[in-house]
Design an enzyme around this catalytic site. Sequence first.
Site, PDB file in Angstrom:
ATOM      1  N   GLY A  99       0.475  -1.134   0.102  1.00  0.00           N
ATOM      2  CA  GLY A  99       0.096   0.400  -0.070  1.00  0.00           C
ATOM      3  C   GLY A  99       1.340   1.048   0.039  1.00  0.00           C
ATOM      4  N   CYS A 138       5.440  -5.974   1.485  1.00  0.00           N
ATOM      5  CA  CYS A 138       5.639  -4.306   1.905  1.00  0.00           C
ATOM      6  C   CYS A 138       4.714  -3.953   2.973  1.00  0.00           C
ATOM      7  CB  CYS A 138       5.574  -4.371   0.463  1.00  0.00           C
ATOM      8  SG  CYS A 138       6.677  -2.896  -0.370  1.00  0.00           S
ATOM      9  N   TYR A 139       4.044  -2.733   3.085  1.00  0.00           N
ATOM     10  CA  TYR A 139       3.701  -2.378   3.274  1.00  0.00           C
ATOM     11  C   TYR A 139       2.598  -3.334   4.805  1.00  0.00           C
ATOM     12  CZ  TYR A 139      -0.217   0.352   6.204  1.00  0.00           C
ATOM     13  OH  TYR A 139      -1.382   1.221   7.096  1.00  0.00           O
ATOM     14  N   HIS A 147       8.337  -7.470  -2.711  1.00  0.00           N
ATOM     15  CA  HIS A 147       7.310  -8.022  -3.985  1.00  0.00           C
ATOM     16  C   HIS A 147       7.430  -9.494  -4.086  1.00  0.00           C
ATOM     17  CE1 HIS A 147       5.079  -4.342  -3.638  1.00  0.00           C
ATOM     18  NE2 HIS A 147       6.054  -4.173  -3.109  1.00  0.00           N
ATOM     19  N   GLU A 169       5.683 -10.926  -5.881  1.00  0.00           N
ATOM     20  CA  GLU A 169       4.641 -11.600  -7.725  1.00  0.00           C
ATOM     21  C   GLU A 169       4.726 -10.891  -8.667  1.00  0.00           C
ATOM     22  OE1 GLU A 169       3.941  -9.404  -4.610  1.00  0.00           O
ATOM     23  OE2 GLU A 169       3.725  -7.317  -4.845  1.00  0.00           O
ATOM     24  N   ASP A 181     -15.307 -12.007 -22.884  1.00  0.00           N
ATOM     25  CA  ASP A 181     -16.410 -12.124 -22.109  1.00  0.00           C
ATOM     26  C   ASP A 181     -17.851 -12.723 -21.970  1.00  0.00           C
ATOM     27  OD1 ASP A 181     -14.399 -11.414 -20.734  1.00  0.00           O
ATOM     28  OD2 ASP A 181     -14.596  -9.196 -20.578  1.00  0.00           O
ATOM     29  N   LYS A 237      -9.019 -12.466 -15.813  1.00  0.00           N
ATOM     30  CA  LYS A 237      -9.376 -12.616 -18.096  1.00  0.00           C
ATOM     31  C   LYS A 237      -8.247 -13.541 -18.199  1.00  0.00           C
ATOM     32  CE  LYS A 237     -10.384  -9.797 -21.973  1.00  0.00           C
ATOM     33  NZ  LYS A 237     -11.423  -9.196 -21.713  1.00  0.00           N
TER      34      LYS A 237
END
Length: 510
Positions: free
Chosen positions: A54, A81-82, A168, A170, A226, A366
């Site tokens: 954040g 992180c945060y 991070h 990710e 979609d 997606k």
Amino acid sequence: MEKILILDFGGQYNQLIARRVREQHVYAEIKPYSRITVEEIKNTGYAGIIFTGGPNSVYDEMSPHYDPAVLDLGIPVLGICYGDQLMAYMAGGCVESAENSSEYGKTAFKAEESPLFTDVPEESVCWMSHTDFVRRLPSGFKGIAHTDKCPYAAMCDEERKLYGVQFHPEVTHTEFGKQILRNFLFLVCGCRADWKMEDFIRKSVGDYREKLKGKRVFLALSGGVDSSVAAVLLHEAIGENLVCVFVDHGLLRKNEGNFVEQTFRERFGMKLIRVNAQERFLGKLSGVTEPERKRKIIGEEFIRVFEDEAKKLGKVEVLAQGTIYPDVIESGKGDSAVIKSHHNVGGLPDVIMFDEIVEPLRDLFKDEVREVGERLGIPHELVWRQPFPGPGLAVRVLGEITKEKLEIIREADAVFREEIAKAHLEQKVSQYFAVLTDSKTVGVMGDARTYGYTVALRAVSTDDFMTAEWSRLPFDVLERASSRITNEIRGVSRVVYDITSKPPATVEWE
Ligand code: XMP
């Protein structure tokens, strides 16, 4: 099904964290910290929790905080992180802000032995983006990694299964990020990896067959990924009771209308109503040049067309929509989190009354929607189709829209797409198309002077379409496209290539 909670504190990578977890076949859902209580977390029975990053500092008055009781639920937690700093703060440690300790970008870090770093080498590279850092660990915690500037690049309380990383995992720049997340999911949380698309399809089809028994369902099919996947999934479940309406507003790309009709009616044997409303839309757009006006007119006219179709159909109980997960996620930034309202076709639900709305893809990202589409046998070119705006070619023909201009842009766009396909660049570029500018310029052909339109080609690369870079297409591809467009299409005397990124420009020209 086991679930991981991504507790959202407003970081920019939150959706990415959820996708990374799901790539490991573990279902993850994102909830803003302000919208879920410790009690709800406990009752949902999550297998693990990830506190996201954040933009704040834990000591800021306005910074997001959370009930420390979450650390005592016996559910493993990974703070990123945060989220790492917040965990330290909540557990009684100390966080400090120091400009000279800030780290940004690829950073070497040293890991110690820990379940979190199983199969991670002692030295590797991680992605950092912080000014604050954990200065003193909470009691019961130990440091398990460090960098030159950050004494506790990772920490843990193994007994309580609480882990924090300042970097991070990710993002792909963290060399062993995927392994670290896997370790958290499988070694710390004990997940079994039961989130699989074939199971999702089987379960959804079974559930909708039951839930929608005897009901008629209406779906506005645009031919985009979609709505197409939602349609085929529901068709598997309820067959003839699904009625799809496909509005051809005359602003589609070359052959698109016929392709959509053939695919769904012939290949899947679906009940499809194609409404040929070209004249109706062109009539309304006649003389209109202002971009926002064009969009508004098209949105409104869509609603009118659907109203007319709904009246003809009589009672239809259920409306189906192709809403996907990013459209329903709220962000944890601030308390006034806004839900992005998503309408597949310009505001449909507000004007036509249905007893019920179903959104079969609302839990999927997606890439997962595409996987479901492939598994359901939807043609590859449709599943991997690039985005196409609802107002269609209307926002790619600058100024007034006429049949002649639409014809020119359809042909130019088709040529450009062919050349991109021939060069095998389709999946390397996120979106590419032709625009018909409203300026005519002088040219020469044979010995004669010509005076024709300028076509602009646009190609961009992006992950999320919020920002985009113009694509460095090879010159020979551009040259072939330019030469074919000016030779094969009457009325075009010049081709230009758009070299503007977003921002400052947008992807579409209008
Ligand atoms: P912009 O032009 O805003 O486009 O940078 C970002 C992405 O959104 C698509 N786009 C639309 N999609 N209805 C849609 O469904 C619209 O009105 C619309 N306008 C832009 C655009 O093609 C790009 O992928």
